[in-house]
Design a protein around this motif. Structure first.
Motif, short mmCIF file in Angstrom:
data_model
loop_
_atom_site.label_atom_id
_atom_site.label_comp_id
_atom_site.label_asym_id
_atom_site.label_seq_id
_atom_site.Cartn_x
_atom_site.Cartn_y
_atom_site.Cartn_z
N ARG A 112 0.70 5.86 -0.79
CA ARG A 112 -0.15 6.96 -0.87
C ARG A 112 0.65 8.02 -1.60
O ARG A 112 1.78 8.30 -1.08
N GLN B 2 0.92 -1.08 -0.06
CA GLN B 2 0.02 -0.09 -0.09
C GLN B 2 0.94 1.29 0.02
O GLN B 2 1.93 1.19 0.73
N THR C 267 -4.69 7.02 -2.97
CA THR C 267 -4.01 5.30 -2.33
C THR C 267 -3.77 4.60 -3.64
O THR C 267 -4.90 4.10 -4.36
#
Length: 176
Positions: free
Chosen positions: A136, A134, A150
């Motif tokens: 951002r 993940q 994101t």
């Protein structure tokens, strides 16, 4: 005697014209006809040097004007990518080609502040690797937050952009 003086005045004019027609173009006669006219050569050399100087000045000054024309005002843009692992990051910045800059497998977190030409859109895109994760992205223009997004999962993607004002026309552009 009046008639004779009138005739004698007319003859030298006719003789001078005939001699002038026989002379070379430089106006010289006899032994000097083969020699170049010094004053003419000096004048030609000065004229040639002046023309060469003007051409050289034009070439040199044109290069400077082109550089000035290329100098577009910019704004400071900060791109930021947070997360763990790595991501391919593509972002817009000022460069000679005008193409986006790509950083392959950049270690996260990543942050870069660059000048972006006014009128262009500041954009940062991220692509996660096969293992996913993940991350951002965020864009700030002159310290002001514009957008964030994101990305998650294998080959996850996110793009963030902002807006910059168009460059204002210079007084020279308005006049011309």
């Amino acid at each position: 005697m009046g008639d004779n003086s009138a005739k004698s005045d007319a003859r030298p004019d006719a003789e001078e014209r005939a001699q002038a027609e026989e002379r070379p173009q430089g106006g010289k006669s006899g032994a000097k006809a083969g020699r170049p006219d010094r004053a003419g050569l000096i004048t030609a050399a000065v004229a040639l040097a002046a023309c060469g100087g003007l051409v050289l000045y034009g070439v040199l000054s044109t290069g400077g004007e082109e550089k000035k024309k290329r100098e577009v005002p910019t704004a400071s843009v900060t791109y930021e990518v947070t997360g763990t692992g790595t991501a391919d990051i593509t972002y817009q910045a000022r460069n000679e080609s005008g193409k986006a800059t790509v950083e392959k497998a950049a270690a996260l977190p990543w942050r870069k502040t660059v000048p972006v030409p006014l009128g262009r859109s500041p954009v940062v895109s991220i692509v996660l690797g096969e293992k996913g994760g993940q991350a951002r992205c965020a864009v700030a223009v002159q310290g002001r937050h514009m957008q964030s997004a994101t990305a998650s999962g294998g080959f996850g993607r996110a793009t963030c952009s902002g807006t910059l004002p168009s460059p204002s026309p210079s007084p020279a552009d308005a006049a011309g």
